[in-house]
Design a protein around this motif. Structure first.
Motif, PDB file in Angstrom:
ATOM      1  N   PRO A 129     -33.146  -6.182  -8.149  1.00  0.00           N
ATOM      2  CA  PRO A 129     -32.706  -4.934  -7.515  1.00  0.00           C
ATOM      3  C   PRO A 129     -31.241  -4.929  -7.108  1.00  0.00           C
ATOM      4  O   PRO A 129     -30.727  -3.871  -6.732  1.00  0.00           O
ATOM      5  N   TRP A 130     -30.548  -6.073  -7.210  1.00  0.00           N
ATOM      6  CA  TRP A 130     -29.105  -6.072  -6.973  1.00  0.00           C
ATOM      7  C   TRP A 130     -28.416  -5.056  -7.886  1.00  0.00           C
ATOM      8  O   TRP A 130     -27.416  -4.431  -7.490  1.00  0.00           O
ATOM      9  N   PHE A 131     -28.944  -4.862  -9.092  1.00  0.00           N
ATOM     10  CA  PHE A 131     -28.326  -3.933 -10.039  1.00  0.00           C
ATOM     11  C   PHE A 131     -28.440  -2.485  -9.574  1.00  0.00           C
ATOM     12  O   PHE A 131     -27.832  -1.602 -10.178  1.00  0.00           O
ATOM     13  N   GLY A 132     -29.176  -2.229  -8.495  1.00  0.00           N
ATOM     14  CA  GLY A 132     -29.216  -0.891  -7.927  1.00  0.00           C
ATOM     15  C   GLY A 132     -27.933  -0.506  -7.238  1.00  0.00           C
ATOM     16  O   GLY A 132     -27.655   0.690  -7.040  1.00  0.00           O
ATOM     17  N   HIS A 133     -27.116  -1.500  -6.868  1.00  0.00           N
ATOM     18  CA  HIS A 133     -25.814  -1.201  -6.257  1.00  0.00           C
ATOM     19  C   HIS A 133     -24.694  -2.032  -6.879  1.00  0.00           C
ATOM     20  O   HIS A 133     -23.572  -2.071  -6.351  1.00  0.00           O
ATOM     21  N   GLY A 134     -24.986  -2.683  -8.001  1.00  0.00           N
ATOM     22  CA  GLY A 134     -23.964  -3.490  -8.648  1.00  0.00           C
ATOM     23  C   GLY A 134     -24.077  -3.424 -10.159  1.00  0.00           C
ATOM     24  O   GLY A 134     -25.085  -2.981 -10.715  1.00  0.00           O
ATOM     25  N   ARG A 135     -23.035  -3.846 -10.830  1.00  0.00           N
ATOM     26  CA  ARG A 135     -23.019  -3.911 -12.286  1.00  0.00           C
ATOM     27  C   ARG A 135     -22.377  -5.232 -12.694  1.00  0.00           C
ATOM     28  O   ARG A 135     -21.498  -5.750 -11.995  1.00  0.00           O
ATOM     29  N   ALA A 136     -22.833  -5.769 -13.805  1.00  0.00           N
ATOM     30  CA  ALA A 136     -22.381  -7.099 -14.209  1.00  0.00           C
ATOM     31  C   ALA A 136     -22.309  -7.203 -15.716  1.00  0.00           C
ATOM     32  O   ALA A 136     -22.979  -6.476 -16.456  1.00  0.00           O
ATOM     33  N   ALA A 137     -21.474  -8.119 -16.157  1.00  0.00           N
ATOM     34  CA  ALA A 137     -21.413  -8.489 -17.575  1.00  0.00           C
ATOM     35  C   ALA A 137     -21.541 -10.004 -17.645  1.00  0.00           C
ATOM     36  O   ALA A 137     -21.096 -10.731 -16.748  1.00  0.00           O
ATOM     37  N   PHE A 138     -22.154 -10.478 -18.731  1.00  0.00           N
ATOM     38  CA  PHE A 138     -22.386 -11.910 -18.912  1.00  0.00           C
ATOM     39  C   PHE A 138     -21.795 -12.323 -20.257  1.00  0.00           C
ATOM     40  O   PHE A 138     -21.957 -11.622 -21.261  1.00  0.00           O
ATOM     41  N   PHE A 139     -21.092 -13.450 -20.255  1.00  0.00           N
ATOM     42  CA  PHE A 139     -20.343 -13.866 -21.447  1.00  0.00           C
ATOM     43  C   PHE A 139     -20.721 -15.286 -21.854  1.00  0.00           C
ATOM     44  O   PHE A 139     -20.941 -16.162 -21.008  1.00  0.00           O
ATOM     45  N   LEU A 140     -20.782 -15.492 -23.156  1.00  0.00           N
ATOM     46  CA  LEU A 140     -21.027 -16.800 -23.748  1.00  0.00           C
ATOM     47  C   LEU A 140     -19.788 -17.275 -24.498  1.00  0.00           C
ATOM     48  O   LEU A 140     -19.125 -16.481 -25.170  1.00  0.00           O
ATOM     49  N   ALA A 141     -19.496 -18.549 -24.366  1.00  0.00           N
ATOM     50  CA  ALA A 141     -18.422 -19.165 -25.147  1.00  0.00           C
ATOM     51  C   ALA A 141     -19.040 -20.018 -26.246  1.00  0.00           C
ATOM     52  O   ALA A 141     -19.959 -20.797 -25.991  1.00  0.00           O
ATOM     53  N   THR A 142     -18.536 -19.863 -27.462  1.00  0.00           N
ATOM     54  CA  THR A 142     -19.002 -20.677 -28.583  1.00  0.00           C
ATOM     55  C   THR A 142     -17.815 -21.340 -29.265  1.00  0.00           C
ATOM     56  O   THR A 142     -16.692 -20.824 -29.245  1.00  0.00           O
ATOM     57  N   ARG A 143     -18.082 -22.477 -29.874  1.00  0.00           N
ATOM     58  CA  ARG A 143     -17.060 -23.180 -30.648  1.00  0.00           C
ATOM     59  C   ARG A 143     -17.781 -23.955 -31.744  1.00  0.00           C
ATOM     60  O   ARG A 143     -18.748 -24.680 -31.466  1.00  0.00           O
ATOM     61  N   ASP A 144     -17.340 -23.755 -32.957  1.00  0.00           N
ATOM     62  CA  ASP A 144     -17.963 -24.411 -34.113  1.00  0.00           C
ATOM     63  C   ASP A 144     -19.463 -24.127 -34.171  1.00  0.00           C
ATOM     64  O   ASP A 144     -20.279 -25.008 -34.487  1.00  0.00           O
ATOM     65  N   GLY A 145     -19.819 -22.889 -33.847  1.00  0.00           N
ATOM     66  CA  GLY A 145     -21.208 -22.475 -33.927  1.00  0.00           C
ATOM     67  C   GLY A 145     -22.107 -22.961 -32.810  1.00  0.00           C
ATOM     68  O   GLY A 145     -23.329 -22.777 -32.868  1.00  0.00           O
ATOM     69  N   ARG A 146     -21.515 -23.559 -31.764  1.00  0.00           N
ATOM     70  CA  ARG A 146     -22.314 -24.108 -30.671  1.00  0.00           C
ATOM     71  C   ARG A 146     -21.923 -23.435 -29.359  1.00  0.00           C
ATOM     72  O   ARG A 146     -20.738 -23.180 -29.109  1.00  0.00           O
ATOM     73  N   ASP A 147     -22.930 -23.131 -28.513  1.00  0.00           N
ATOM     74  CA  ASP A 147     -22.652 -22.570 -27.195  1.00  0.00           C
ATOM     75  C   ASP A 147     -22.057 -23.655 -26.305  1.00  0.00           C
ATOM     76  O   ASP A 147     -22.653 -24.729 -26.130  1.00  0.00           O
ATOM     77  N   VAL A 148     -20.868 -23.360 -25.751  1.00  0.00           N
ATOM     78  CA  VAL A 148     -20.156 -24.377 -24.961  1.00  0.00           C
ATOM     79  C   VAL A 148     -19.811 -23.894 -23.555  1.00  0.00           C
ATOM     80  O   VAL A 148     -19.115 -24.602 -22.815  1.00  0.00           O
TER      81      VAL A 148
END
Length: 388
Positions: free
Chosen positions: A50-69
């Protein structure tokens, strides 16, 4: 930063990768405790948290050479925008958190991407790490890497401190946790204060009644919102957030571990203590199914005893109504609640240690109480800030 790609998380499959990368990067750390994956998925999923009822967020992944880092979150809380700057908020204040990275280059790329998102949202100042609100896992661990965190507290690679500071961030607030040996009695002066309170007919300290869970939760949260109204970084919990937190905490709530203090019949203070769930879930690797749920349920009930057997208790929340703060009565109520819960923690749960906090570095009242019962700072979590 050659070869590093940063992408925004879209959909359930990528949210699972966002959760899994933490496991990949920390599994060799003997002091890291795997969180329950379902809990983390719920935290970052709109419609569940329910935090999203008063907030907004983005989530990011980093990859290198096809691997999540690596990974990071960036978030804007509308309630933070209404706070005053001296309390850690104000218009233009955004947050980032949930950071994990294999090296300094990955960390720099992730923070840069989170900052860009915050700028796009009109933010002019970034605080972090806050994952994802002050009520979840705030701060970066900068002291205490040599032992495991307790339930609902974070654990981080010691290198993160330098990587964040290299990005121009400066620490603006430290959060302390205190280690306390509860197998022995408190100093004589504290015992005298407790005994004096027991003779005062105006004071009544009672256990909560889990059978009236909704009513008791509402009472505690009303005291909390009053007591913490001007605490740095604190946003008021909404009704939906209270219900959400109650549902998550109910399995680890025990009558003996939560006390409410009344003065002249009015509830004015509370203390919440939780058995350290991390001890019970450490070997589950974040998975409840197919057998993790049964193991955890058995441990939560202590087999047939009804009480989980743990070494450590955690005190995440304590509050005294503002009208009593900075008075002798407030300290007396705190000592009484701490002592009563200490006795039951040892006798019924087999605990020998407690961790108190987090406590703000400038909260003189609570830091003084922690010192009076011979507890000592064992972990420091730091929140950083930078102008965007």
């Amino acid at each position: 930063m050659s070869g590093i790609s940063i992408s925004e998380v879209r959909g359930k499959a990528e949210r699972k990768r966002f959760v899994e990368v933490q496991f990949a990067l920390n599994r060799e750390d003997p002091h890291w405790i795997p969180p329950l994956k379902d809990e983390v998925m719920g935290l970052i999923t709109p419609g569940k948290n329910p935090w999203f009822g008063h907030g907004r967020a983005a989530f990011f992944l980093a990859t290198r050479d096809g691997r999540d880092v690596g990974r990071i979150s960036a978030q804007v809380d509308d309630l933070v925008q209404t706070m005053t700057p001296d309390l850690g908020g104000g218009p233009g204040t955004g947050h980032w958190g949930m950071i994990e990275a294999t090296d300094a280059d990955v960390a720099a790329a992730l923070i840069e991407r989170a900052e860009a998102w915050l700028r796009d949202q009109g933010m002019t100042r970034a605080l972090g790490p806050i994952s994802i609100s002050i009520w979840d896992e705030p701060g970066l661990l900068v002291k205490g890497h040599d032992h495991a965190p307790t339930v609902m507290m974070g654990h981080h690679n010691p290198a993160y401190e330098g990587w964040i500071e290299q990005r121009g961030y400066a620490g603006i607030k430290d959060l302390f946790t205190y280690d306390l040996d509860i197998s022995r009695q408190f100093p004589e002066i504290v015992q005298r204060i407790v005994a004096s309170g027991e003779r005062n007919p105006r004071i009544h300290v009672r256990m909560v009644d889990k059978k009236r869970f909704g009513e008791e939760a509402a009472l505690i949260l009303s005291i909390l919102n009053d007591a913490w109204a001007t605490n740095w970084g604190t946003t008021p919990l909404t009704d939906d957030e209270i219900a959400y937190a109650g549902k998550k905490l109910k399995p680890i709530v025990f009558n003996e571990l939560i006390r409410v203090a009344e003065v002249d019949g009015e509830p004015v203070a509370f203390m919440m203590t939780l058995p350290d769930l991390n001890e019970m879930q450490r070997d589950l690797n974040g998975e409840l199914f197919p057998f993790g749920f049964i193991k955890l349920l058995w441990r939560l009930h202590g087999g047939f005893s009804g009480y989980p057997k743990v070494r450590t208790m955690r005190v995440p929340l304590m509050g005294v109504k503002k009208k009593l703060q900075a008075t002798r009565l407030a300290s007396q109520l705190a000592f009484m609640m701490i002592e009563y819960i200490r006795r039951d923690s040892v006798a019924k749960f087999g605990a020998s240690r407690a961790e108190i906090g987090w406590i703000l570095d400038d909260n003189q009242g609570m830091n003084s109480i922690a010192g009076a019962i011979d507890s000592h700072v064992n972990k420091i979590y730091r929140i950083y800030a930078r102008t965007l």
